[in-house]
Write a protein that holds these residues in place. Sequence first.
Motif, PDB file in Angstrom:
ATOM      1  N   VAL A 217     -20.701  -7.876  -7.427  1.00 43.88           N
ATOM      2  CA  VAL A 217     -20.246  -8.968  -6.559  1.00 43.88           C
ATOM      3  C   VAL A 217     -18.728  -8.943  -6.426  1.00 43.88           C
ATOM      4  CG1 VAL A 217     -20.054 -11.481  -6.378  1.00 43.88           C
ATOM      5  CG2 VAL A 217     -22.251 -10.444  -6.975  1.00 43.88           C
ATOM      6  N   PHE A 218     -18.041  -8.728  -7.543  1.00 46.90           N
ATOM      7  CA  PHE A 218     -16.574  -8.648  -7.520  1.00 46.90           C
ATOM      8  C   PHE A 218     -16.112  -7.558  -6.559  1.00 46.90           C
ATOM      9  CE2 PHE A 218     -12.358  -7.529  -8.830  1.00 46.90           C
ATOM     10  CZ  PHE A 218     -11.810  -8.671  -9.404  1.00 46.90           C
ATOM     11  N   LEU A 219     -16.771  -6.409  -6.631  1.00 44.34           N
ATOM     12  CA  LEU A 219     -16.400  -5.276  -5.779  1.00 44.34           C
ATOM     13  C   LEU A 219     -16.706  -5.555  -4.309  1.00 44.34           C
ATOM     14  CD1 LEU A 219     -15.584  -2.206  -5.511  1.00 44.34           C
ATOM     15  CD2 LEU A 219     -18.030  -1.722  -5.736  1.00 44.34           C
ATOM     16  N   VAL A 220     -17.899  -6.032  -4.034  1.00 46.22           N
ATOM     17  CA  VAL A 220     -18.337  -6.218  -2.648  1.00 46.22           C
ATOM     18  C   VAL A 220     -17.521  -7.297  -1.943  1.00 46.22           C
ATOM     19  CG1 VAL A 220     -20.264  -6.993  -1.208  1.00 46.22           C
ATOM     20  CG2 VAL A 220     -20.660  -5.361  -3.064  1.00 46.22           C
ATOM     21  N   ARG A 221     -17.116  -8.336  -2.656  1.00 42.06           N
ATOM     22  CA  ARG A 221     -16.393  -9.445  -2.026  1.00 42.06           C
ATOM     23  C   ARG A 221     -14.914  -9.174  -1.838  1.00 42.06           C
ATOM     24  NH1 ARG A 221     -19.036 -14.825  -4.989  1.00 42.06           N
ATOM     25  NH2 ARG A 221     -21.098 -14.671  -3.954  1.00 42.06           N
ATOM     26  N   ASP A 222     -14.389  -8.158  -2.511  1.00 45.34           N
ATOM     27  CA  ASP A 222     -12.961  -7.872  -2.385  1.00 45.34           C
ATOM     28  C   ASP A 222     -12.733  -6.879  -1.247  1.00 45.34           C
ATOM     29  OD1 ASP A 222     -10.224  -8.080  -4.161  1.00 45.34           O
ATOM     30  OD2 ASP A 222     -10.404  -6.155  -3.120  1.00 45.34           O
ATOM     31  N   PRO A 223     -11.915  -7.224  -0.249  1.00 43.40           N
ATOM     32  CA  PRO A 223     -11.765  -6.348   0.922  1.00 43.40           C
ATOM     33  C   PRO A 223     -11.138  -5.000   0.614  1.00 43.40           C
ATOM     34  CG  PRO A 223     -10.154  -8.131   0.972  1.00 43.40           C
ATOM     35  CD  PRO A 223     -11.108  -8.444  -0.128  1.00 43.40           C
ATOM     36  N   TYR A 224     -10.241  -4.950  -0.366  1.00 43.61           N
ATOM     37  CA  TYR A 224      -9.570  -3.694  -0.687  1.00 43.61           C
ATOM     38  C   TYR A 224     -10.466  -2.789  -1.525  1.00 43.61           C
ATOM     39  CZ  TYR A 224      -5.477  -6.205   0.964  1.00 43.61           C
ATOM     40  OH  TYR A 224      -4.592  -6.911   1.728  1.00 43.61           O
ATOM     41  N   GLY A 287       5.603   2.250   1.007  1.00 39.01           N
ATOM     42  CA  GLY A 287       4.607   1.309   0.509  1.00 39.01           C
ATOM     43  C   GLY A 287       3.422   2.028  -0.106  1.00 39.01           C
ATOM     44  N   THR A 288       2.794   1.378  -1.071  1.00 40.20           N
ATOM     45  CA  THR A 288       1.711   2.025  -1.826  1.00 40.20           C
ATOM     46  C   THR A 288       0.479   2.296  -0.964  1.00 40.20           C
ATOM     47  OG1 THR A 288       1.029  -0.176  -2.587  1.00 40.20           O
ATOM     48  CG2 THR A 288       2.432   1.123  -4.062  1.00 40.20           C
ATOM     49  N   ALA A 289       0.079   1.349  -0.129  1.00 40.34           N
ATOM     50  CA  ALA A 289      -1.110   1.550   0.715  1.00 40.34           C
ATOM     51  C   ALA A 289      -0.848   2.604   1.778  1.00 40.34           C
ATOM     52  CB  ALA A 289      -1.526   0.230   1.362  1.00 40.34           C
ATOM     53  N   ARG A 290       0.319   2.569   2.401  1.00 42.42           N
ATOM     54  CA  ARG A 290       0.647   3.573   3.411  1.00 42.42           C
ATOM     55  C   ARG A 290       0.747   4.965   2.800  1.00 42.42           C
ATOM     56  NH1 ARG A 290       5.387   0.417   6.877  1.00 42.42           N
ATOM     57  NH2 ARG A 290       4.001  -1.128   7.858  1.00 42.42           N
ATOM     58  N   VAL A 293      -2.799   6.322   2.329  1.00 35.15           N
ATOM     59  CA  VAL A 293      -3.382   6.815   3.580  1.00 35.15           C
ATOM     60  C   VAL A 293      -2.723   8.123   4.003  1.00 35.15           C
ATOM     61  CG1 VAL A 293      -3.718   6.312   6.040  1.00 35.15           C
ATOM     62  CG2 VAL A 293      -4.036   4.499   4.336  1.00 35.15           C
ATOM     63  N   LEU A 294      -1.394   8.215   3.847  1.00 32.00           N
ATOM     64  CA  LEU A 294      -0.681   9.437   4.221  1.00 32.00           C
ATOM     65  C   LEU A 294      -1.167  10.629   3.403  1.00 32.00           C
ATOM     66  CD1 LEU A 294       1.565  10.840   5.826  1.00 32.00           C
ATOM     67  CD2 LEU A 294       3.155  10.192   3.990  1.00 32.00           C
ATOM     68  N   CYS A 295      -1.333  10.439   2.099  1.00 34.29           N
ATOM     69  CA  CYS A 295      -1.824  11.529   1.237  1.00 34.29           C
ATOM     70  C   CYS A 295      -3.207  11.997   1.683  1.00 34.29           C
ATOM     71  CB  CYS A 295      -1.878  11.058  -0.219  1.00 34.29           C
ATOM     72  SG  CYS A 295      -0.274  10.863  -1.020  1.00 34.29           S
ATOM     73  N   GLU A 296      -4.084  11.042   1.960  1.00 36.82           N
ATOM     74  CA  GLU A 296      -5.439  11.392   2.377  1.00 36.82           C
ATOM     75  C   GLU A 296      -5.432  12.103   3.731  1.00 36.82           C
ATOM     76  OE1 GLU A 296      -8.200  11.273   0.868  1.00 36.82           O
ATOM     77  OE2 GLU A 296      -7.851   9.984  -0.873  1.00 36.82           O
ATOM     78  N   ALA A 297      -4.613  11.623   4.672  1.00 42.23           N
ATOM     79  CA  ALA A 297      -4.565  12.220   6.010  1.00 42.23           C
ATOM     80  C   ALA A 297      -4.028  13.643   5.971  1.00 42.23           C
ATOM     81  CB  ALA A 297      -3.707  11.349   6.935  1.00 42.23           C
ATOM     82  N   PHE A 298      -2.989  13.871   5.181  1.00 43.12           N
ATOM     83  CA  PHE A 298      -2.412  15.208   5.072  1.00 43.12           C
ATOM     84  C   PHE A 298      -3.435  16.201   4.546  1.00 43.12           C
ATOM     85  CE2 PHE A 298      -0.209  18.267   2.225  1.00 43.12           C
ATOM     86  CZ  PHE A 298       0.451  19.009   3.197  1.00 43.12           C
ATOM     87  N   GLY A 299      -4.133  15.823   3.471  1.00 45.64           N
ATOM     88  CA  GLY A 299      -5.137  16.713   2.898  1.00 45.64           C
ATOM     89  C   GLY A 299      -6.279  16.989   3.850  1.00 45.64           C
ATOM     90  N   CYS A 406      -2.146  -2.493   5.851  1.00 44.99           N
ATOM     91  CA  CYS A 406      -1.104  -3.114   5.021  1.00 44.99           C
ATOM     92  C   CYS A 406      -0.106  -2.075   4.518  1.00 44.99           C
ATOM     93  CB  CYS A 406      -1.721  -3.869   3.850  1.00 44.99           C
ATOM     94  SG  CYS A 406      -2.543  -2.833   2.627  1.00 44.99           S
ATOM     95  N   ARG A 407       1.081  -2.557   4.137  1.00 43.80           N
ATOM     96  CA  ARG A 407       2.128  -1.666   3.625  1.00 43.80           C
ATOM     97  C   ARG A 407       1.896  -1.338   2.156  1.00 43.80           C
ATOM     98  NH1 ARG A 407       6.943  -1.244   0.943  1.00 43.80           N
ATOM     99  NH2 ARG A 407       8.522   0.086   1.948  1.00 43.80           N
TER     100      ARG A 407
END
Length: 414
Positions: A217-224, A287-290, A293-299, A406-407
Amino acid sequence: MTTRERGGLLRSRDFRLLWTGETTSVLGSSIAVVALPLVAVVTLQASTFAVGLLTAAAWLPWLLIGLPAGAWVDRRPKRPVMLVCNGISMLVFLSVPVAAWTGLLTMTQLIVVALAGGVAKVFFNVAYRAYLPSLIEKDQLQEANEKLQGSESAAQIGGPGLAGLLAHWFGAVAGVFADAVSFGISVLCLRSIRHREPERPAKTRSRLRDEIRDGLVFLVRDPYLRVLAVFGAISNVALMGYQSIEVVFLVRDLGVGEGTAGLVLALVGAGGVAGAALSGKIAARIGTARAFVLCEAFGALMMLLGPLANGGWGLAFFVAAGFSVSAGVVGSNVLNATFRQRYVPAAMFGRVTASSSVLSFGAVALGGLLGGILGETAGVRQTLGLMAGLEVVAVFVLLFTPVGRCRDFPTDRV
């Protein structure tokens, strides 16, 4: 004087022991990642499907026992769990060279060993991730994850090369023996740690089923956390579908020898060191979130080069793709792990981690199986291209989620 003022976390005896034991264990495991398929392909003449099944067996336990493992680990001190798991892994992997040297080794045993080692890994990983925040201060987690991921990536560079050399000099099973020894060293390091976890306040223990539900429940309800879990699952199908047949692609499609295959995979693993070293610097700038995403996109984009590889200098495409994927995945893993350790309450960490891991690591088993099936039916090169395309699509969809918009990752729950 703090450990940071005196030169960082490696000046802390207990963290240094944890770091040494885990790095050694990862070195052994990275040898085994190449050695086990080599044993299957070279020694037992296994099919492409059987090699994919071997990879799937190592990750299937996340689907079978991941949820109860998380709740069970949350109830107990983490270090003893880690000790038992590594002890079991040592004995299980030691059985492979013993069987090979006595002429009794079969593909069935290899799959059973991969499955048993996977069970131990489930409990170890959940306990390990929950143990680290109790060993160091909260503001040291980024540094700790960078050091652990960086050294693990360095170990993964040497592992494939060592696997190739050991296979060339002593036979493929020698790499599996090295993995068993590495687990023994890790056990010694863990036993030497002086830090003891704080005792949890006494409370009425609820049923295991209820605790599992709380984590879900904790996992499913948290958007991140929800987005990261779903993305991780899709990404892992693609990555493991790709990685599970790399050895087959190199040895059978490109005609690469055992030693050269190990060297190529070592060069691929070098990207992880760069990813771990740069992730914090990139996060500080954008920013940590950006940065995640950048690391994942590059790979993902560079992964498309892998299926274009051929013999000779054409191997450069495979190395460039693998290096970039390693850099992107390890960099994003550092940021993801730090976010979770800061964000998820300690009392819930094991359950939430297991809930997420059941989805994401269970997908690794599916990816390994899918890679083997498609590699056997559609062709290895074609399967590599399909998996690379799936990874690109997964990252593109990530851009339209709360993580992509998010940033920085939050540090506290709203």
